[in-house]
Motif scaffolding. Sequence first.
Motif, PDB file in Angstrom:
ATOM      1  N   ALA A  27       0.835  -1.209   0.000  1.00 14.94           N
ATOM      2  CA  ALA A  27       0.000   0.000   0.000  1.00 14.94           C
ATOM      3  C   ALA A  27       0.869   1.259   0.000  1.00 14.94           C
ATOM      4  N   LEU A  31       1.607   3.988  -3.277  1.00 12.77           N
ATOM      5  CA  LEU A  31       1.475   5.445  -3.183  1.00 12.77           C
ATOM      6  C   LEU A  31       2.807   6.112  -3.546  1.00 12.77           C
ATOM      7  N   PHE A 273       6.529   5.642   6.520  1.00 14.89           N
ATOM      8  CA  PHE A 273       5.544   4.620   6.868  1.00 14.89           C
ATOM      9  C   PHE A 273       6.155   3.232   6.748  1.00 14.89           C
TER      10      PHE A 273
ATOM     11  N   LEU B 176      -6.035   7.151   0.085  1.00 16.07           N
ATOM     12  CA  LEU B 176      -4.940   6.178  -0.063  1.00 16.07           C
ATOM     13  C   LEU B 176      -4.050   6.169   1.179  1.00 16.07           C
ATOM     14  N   THR B 177      -3.769   7.359   1.707  1.00 16.82           N
ATOM     15  CA  THR B 177      -2.936   7.437   2.911  1.00 16.82           C
ATOM     16  C   THR B 177      -3.644   6.768   4.087  1.00 16.82           C
ATOM     17  N   THR B 180      -3.408   3.038   3.771  1.00 12.27           N
ATOM     18  CA  THR B 180      -2.084   2.579   4.204  1.00 12.27           C
ATOM     19  C   THR B 180      -1.995   2.599   5.728  1.00 12.27           C
ATOM     20  N   SER B 181      -2.528   3.669   6.328  1.00 12.45           N
ATOM     21  CA  SER B 181      -2.512   3.768   7.796  1.00 12.45           C
ATOM     22  C   SER B 181      -3.316   2.640   8.421  1.00 12.45           C
ATOM     23  N   VAL B 183      -3.769  -0.369   7.261  1.00 11.88           N
ATOM     24  CA  VAL B 183      -2.980  -1.614   7.216  1.00 11.88           C
ATOM     25  C   VAL B 183      -1.940  -1.593   8.334  1.00 11.88           C
TER      26      VAL B 183
END
Lengths: 397, 298
Positions: A27, A31, A273, B176-177, B180-181, B183
Amino acid sequence: MRALAFAWRSLTRRRGRTMLGILGIAAAGALMFDMLLLSRGLLVSVREMLDSVGFDVRVLASEGLPQSRVPLEHALDAALALASLPEVAAAVPFRIGEAEAVMGGDRPPSIAVFAIGSTTNRIWAIVDGRDLPEGDEQSVVVNERLAERLQAAPGDDIEIRGRCSAGPSILPPITVRIAGVASFPFESGAQLTMATRFAVLDRLCERPPGEADLIMVASRPESGPDAAVDAIRKARPDLYAFSNDEVIERFETVGFSYFRQISAALAIVTVSFGVVLITVLLTVGVNQRLGEIAALRAIGFSRRRVAGDVLWESVLLVAIGGAVAIPLGLALSMWLDAILRSLPGVPATLHFFVFEPRALWLHAALLAAVAVGAALYPMWLVARLPIATTLRREFVS
Amino acid sequence: MAGVRGPIARSTCGGLLLVGLTVGLGHAWLPAAASDAQADLPAILLSRQLLAARNLEVGDTIELSGDPSGANRRRFRIAGAYEPMPDPIRVTSERLEVRLHLPDLLDLTADPDDPLAAEALSAINVKLKNPEEAGAFARELAARVPIVGVRASRGAEGDRNPFVVLGRFHLAIAVLTLTTSAVFLLALMVLLADERREAVGTLRLIGLTRGRVLLQVLLEGALIAGAGALFGVAFAALTEGAFNRYFQWRYDTALVFVQITPSIAWRSVAMALPLGMAASVLASWALVRGETLKLVRR
């Protein structure tokens, strides 16, 4: 057993956690990959568009941005003078205007009008009918959308009125004949476009004859655009000549910085991240296996070897996640590109997210940095692990 | 003295009827020598950016010409500097601008061979008593005076407004961010649940029901997500100023780039809470549903 195979076994033992790590990297990586495509996509796309029309030098009356340009006076004469330079293959004056079709009842549609000087070099491609005839100052070519809107075909006459400055011209409408239907490279998705000769635009808005917005120049292949720019600057120091490279450089400085900065900021966020996620997964994994790692050390595994196992675990997680991220990122980039391409006035052929091999290499390099960066702390933990104390704490007590 | 470029963009501005004269880049501006008659010179305002770019000061006199060759230039006194209206469309453009009184600009730029030139304006700004009627007013005026173009100054709506489209792009990036967060959060909750396997088993052994354990997990998830969201909002609020200052410096503008509004803060918290609770339940599902003795490894 080699470190890579050992690391693979460690990961497959904890499938759920491994899957989450891969998913997280996929993910974040998708991005990040999109931001890499965005970081230069517009530049690459604009470059392709500029090159596609067959002119590699632009000549202006000022060095200002398009919206603040000074009209180029006596452009037809200037174009003839430039065309006679040995480095120049063709020089074509070009002007952009606006008109509206005279239609009963309905709100008149606004039409972008391109006036072009006499040339065999065309920036449009005829799809029906014929091109603008030489010497004919009443013909136009229109795009398919305009032909459809007017319900007109090649050979039909239409009435148009100029839109000079902010509103419709006070001059009476003029009748023009549609010579052909063409596709234009710079038009936006909903744009109604017409191309014609200078005389038609002069009649629409009563501008001084021969005034143009720019002269587009095609350099001779043996000279190249840089030599053509130098020759033009020497011949006409009052004009501003820019090669496509210079236009792109200028665009990169002033017009593109927003997308470059947003892509840089988001790429940093996604890399961070990834590092934190993998660091946490590996550190918790290592903490849960302290006894096991101490036992391995006790039977002869070196510090380097156990640290290497952790590094390989990190590399495997990031590599698999990073590989999944590429198709995922490409799919997402199509969605994001479609959003940005709906910006008003954006040419239909322009893209914001463009794939180039450079993006792939950068993606791999950044993920490699993530894999190494994320493994540093857990590697340090296992390398400094006291064997006897750990064995006693984990197994005896 | 070097000439200046001609007027290349004009716009009426507010009720003062001052007209902007955008000055071509790359041409020298030299302050004229001060004289006793300086006070009698017509006054102009320069944008802050132009004043800085040409090392000029309030009180200096300069010459302006409406002709690219520098012919027919006139002297003006710089009466002050102003901050140009922040305009997102022009954020990457240098705001090198001058405001003149309208008669001065017409004197400077009108074509002497055109008797109508001294009467011609690019635009007239109209402020309505009731701004909601802008559309109706524009239509009525256009019908009465068909030779002028009338349009409401309110920005276009939907896809015709570039900022609506950019807003949509930012929302997509935010989604999208957030994914990701999510997950990331799920991974953390799985680790947390794994660590607490035996503790949950013991709680079940001493009599806590599955529902009670689930409630505890749910509340923990809400607390973690809530604390994370509040930290995020506080971090965004704290860095908002630095972010704005950087971009204001980068683009030399007074434009505000980032604004954390209460609505945005609430939306962030409202999205984070259910996400955190869902991640907690998902990660702890095996613990809640699993056999108690297996949890305590018996």
